[in-house]
Design a protein around this motif. Structure first.
Motif, short mmCIF file in Angstrom:
data_model
loop_
_atom_site.label_atom_id
_atom_site.label_comp_id
_atom_site.label_asym_id
_atom_site.label_seq_id
_atom_site.Cartn_x
_atom_site.Cartn_y
_atom_site.Cartn_z
N ILE A 287 26.22 34.82 23.30
CA ILE A 287 27.12 35.93 23.64
C ILE A 287 28.50 35.35 23.91
N SER A 288 29.52 35.95 23.30
CA SER A 288 30.84 35.33 23.35
C SER A 288 31.92 36.38 23.55
N ALA A 289 33.05 35.93 24.08
CA ALA A 289 34.18 36.80 24.42
C ALA A 289 35.26 36.75 23.35
N ALA A 290 36.17 37.72 23.42
CA ALA A 290 37.29 37.81 22.49
C ALA A 290 38.57 38.11 23.27
N PHE A 291 38.79 37.35 24.35
CA PHE A 291 39.99 37.47 25.18
C PHE A 291 40.07 38.84 25.86
N GLU A 292 38.91 39.34 26.37
CA GLU A 292 38.91 40.59 27.11
C GLU A 292 39.41 40.38 28.54
N SER A 293 39.79 41.49 29.18
CA SER A 293 40.16 41.46 30.59
C SER A 293 38.90 41.41 31.45
N GLY A 294 39.09 41.45 32.77
CA GLY A 294 37.95 41.36 33.67
C GLY A 294 36.94 42.47 33.51
N ILE A 295 37.38 43.67 33.13
CA ILE A 295 36.42 44.76 32.93
C ILE A 295 35.57 44.50 31.69
N GLY A 296 36.19 44.09 30.61
CA GLY A 296 35.40 43.73 29.44
C GLY A 296 34.49 42.56 29.72
N MET A 297 34.97 41.59 30.51
CA MET A 297 34.14 40.44 30.86
C MET A 297 32.91 40.86 31.65
N ARG A 298 33.07 41.89 32.47
CA ARG A 298 31.92 42.40 33.21
C ARG A 298 30.84 42.87 32.24
N GLY A 299 31.25 43.55 31.18
CA GLY A 299 30.29 43.97 30.17
C GLY A 299 29.66 42.80 29.45
N LEU A 300 30.46 41.75 29.20
CA LEU A 300 29.93 40.58 28.50
C LEU A 300 28.96 39.80 29.36
N VAL A 301 29.24 39.72 30.66
CA VAL A 301 28.29 39.07 31.56
C VAL A 301 26.96 39.82 31.55
N ALA A 302 27.02 41.15 31.58
CA ALA A 302 25.79 41.94 31.52
C ALA A 302 25.06 41.69 30.21
N THR A 318 37.32 32.39 27.33
CA THR A 318 38.62 32.94 26.94
C THR A 318 39.31 33.62 28.13
N TYR A 319 38.53 34.09 29.10
CA TYR A 319 39.08 34.78 30.27
C TYR A 319 40.08 33.89 31.02
N ARG A 320 39.85 32.60 31.00
CA ARG A 320 40.75 31.66 31.69
C ARG A 320 42.14 31.66 31.08
N ARG A 321 42.27 32.10 29.83
CA ARG A 321 43.56 32.07 29.15
C ARG A 321 44.47 33.23 29.56
N LEU A 322 43.97 34.19 30.32
CA LEU A 322 44.79 35.31 30.76
C LEU A 322 45.40 35.02 32.12
N ARG A 323 46.70 35.27 32.23
CA ARG A 323 47.40 35.09 33.50
C ARG A 323 47.43 36.45 34.20
N GLY A 324 46.64 36.58 35.25
CA GLY A 324 46.48 37.87 35.89
C GLY A 324 45.35 38.66 35.25
N ASP A 325 45.03 39.81 35.87
CA ASP A 325 43.92 40.62 35.38
C ASP A 325 44.10 42.05 35.81
N VAL A 326 43.30 42.95 35.22
CA VAL A 326 43.29 44.35 35.62
C VAL A 326 42.50 44.54 36.91
N LEU A 327 41.64 43.58 37.25
CA LEU A 327 40.83 43.65 38.46
C LEU A 327 41.39 42.72 39.52
N THR A 328 41.26 43.15 40.77
CA THR A 328 41.64 42.31 41.89
C THR A 328 40.57 42.42 42.97
N PRO A 329 40.02 41.29 43.45
CA PRO A 329 40.28 39.93 42.95
C PRO A 329 39.67 39.75 41.56
N ARG A 330 40.06 38.66 40.90
CA ARG A 330 39.48 38.37 39.59
C ARG A 330 38.00 38.04 39.73
#
Length: 363
Positions: A287-302, A318-330
């Motif tokens: 299972i792999s990511a495509a530079f999603e934000s924290g909400i998309g990452m939540r779905g990918l973790v599931a 890929t999440y590490r490549r984003l500076r900041g996020d839509v979720l707080t805390p990350r």
């Protein structure tokens, strides 16, 4: 569970350091928040990846709004198996893949909130409690001591000459202490001659450990069998999957692994089909990511916890490549292993500075 209404947002997040995927400085995407009559909320993300997704952001926004409009007033079952079957039946299949991912994630999170479960429990009765992760080394990065605990490291290749790429792979492996498995990703950069030259320059078997796999080494996927025969390197499919049906995997029996990106393949239902088809042929799902934000990452973790294979590191770095996020805390997604429950059921706020409300409908 009955869906009462929704909100649709657009986000914009800068990439960390140098530009990210495709040389872009900003990652743009869409967020859907569904609300149930019982007070539960469910979030989903549609973030087409330029250069890889068939749809663009405007097309995804139109399709996501139309799909969410149709959900208002609909009732959904409590049983996980029935819920999965109902989603497969009701949700339109002719929507863009990123939109299907968002709709399934948002419905699944709302279902989880209604029933005191996590999104992963919708897709598997006993999902994994922890996930192994693979580190991602981009072309502008070298190996760092902080990555030494990872069991797998993915290195992007195909950006220089075959000899330069091979030298860089060896350098990364040396810096990481020679204790990691190598996943190489060429993104279809080579013809067969260049791919064979890379393998020769890498000198597999003389100081470099067995490569776990190399993703999409060839522009012409028909030459994969010749590449495997000529090099002995295991291969994985990624971009090619967007052009196939799971039933067609039998053509590629030399493939070792399937890199499964729900944003590009069409969500949980589609990924579950790929996992089943691949396992029948002895292909490992990643299972792999495509530079999603924290909400998309939540779905990918599931997805990784429920549909991935135990012990196979997921490609979520890929999440590490984003500076900041839509979720707080990350969400806590750094390191070689992460706990699933805090990511899926933890308390997060919204970073409204990066969000634009596009539409509200229903109660």
């Amino acid at each position: 569970m009955v869906i009462a209404g929704y909100q649709l947002f657009r986000y914009a997040l800068p990439f960390q350091g140098s530009p990210g995927q495709g040389g872009r400085a900003i990652r743009n995407g869409l967020l859907l928040c569904l609300r149930s009559t019982g007070g539960a909320t469910g979030w989903g993300e549609a973030a087409p990846l330029p250069g890889f997704s068939r749809e663009n952001l405007d097309q995804a926004a139109a399709a996501l709004r139309a799909g969410a409009d149709r959900l208002i007033g609909t009732a959904w079952p409590a049983s996980p198996a029935t819920m999965r079957a109902t989603m497969a039946e009701r949700l339109p299949h002719a929507v863009p893949p990123s939109v299907r991912f968002a709709l399934e994630q948002a419905l699944g999170e709302a279902w989880a909130g209604e029933h005191g479960r996590s999104l992963a429990h919708l897709w598997r009765e006993g999902p994994a409690e922890t996930l192994a992760l693979a580190a991602l080394v981009m072309p502008d990065e070298g190996g760092e001591a902080g990555w030494a605990g990872y069991r797998a490291v993915k290195v992007k290749v195909g950006r220089g000459t075959p000899g330069e790429d091979a030298a860089r792979v060896r350098q990364v492996w040396e810096r990481l202490g020679r204790q990691v498995g190598l996943r190489l990703d060429a993104n279809r950069a080579w013809d067969l001659d260049d791919a064979l030259a890379f393998a020769a320059a890498l000198e597999v078997g003389s100081g470099v450990p067995a490569v776990e796999f190399i993703e999409e080494p060839l522009r012409d996927v028909a030459c994969l069998e010749a590449f495997v025969a000529g090099t002995g390197l295991p291969v994985a499919l990624d971009e090619t999957l967007s052009t196939l049906a799971p039933e067609a995997l039998g053509r590629y029996r030399k493939v070792r692994a399937l890199v499964l990106k729900p944003t590009l393949l069409g969500g949980f239902t589609a990924v579950a089909r790929w996992v089943e088809a691949g396992r029948r042929l002895g292909m490992r799902p990643v299972i792999s990511a495509a530079f999603e934000s924290g909400i998309g990452m939540r779905g990918l973790v599931a997805a990784a916890a429920a549909l991935g294979e135990a012990g196979v590191p997921a490609g979520l770095d890929t999440y590490r490549r984003l500076r900041g996020d839509v979720l707080t805390p990350r969400p806590a997604l750094a390191g070689p292993e992460v706990a699933v429950a805090p990511v899926l059921t933890g308390t997060f706020g919204l970073n409204h500075r990066c969000l634009t409300l596009l539409h509200t409908a229903g109660a």
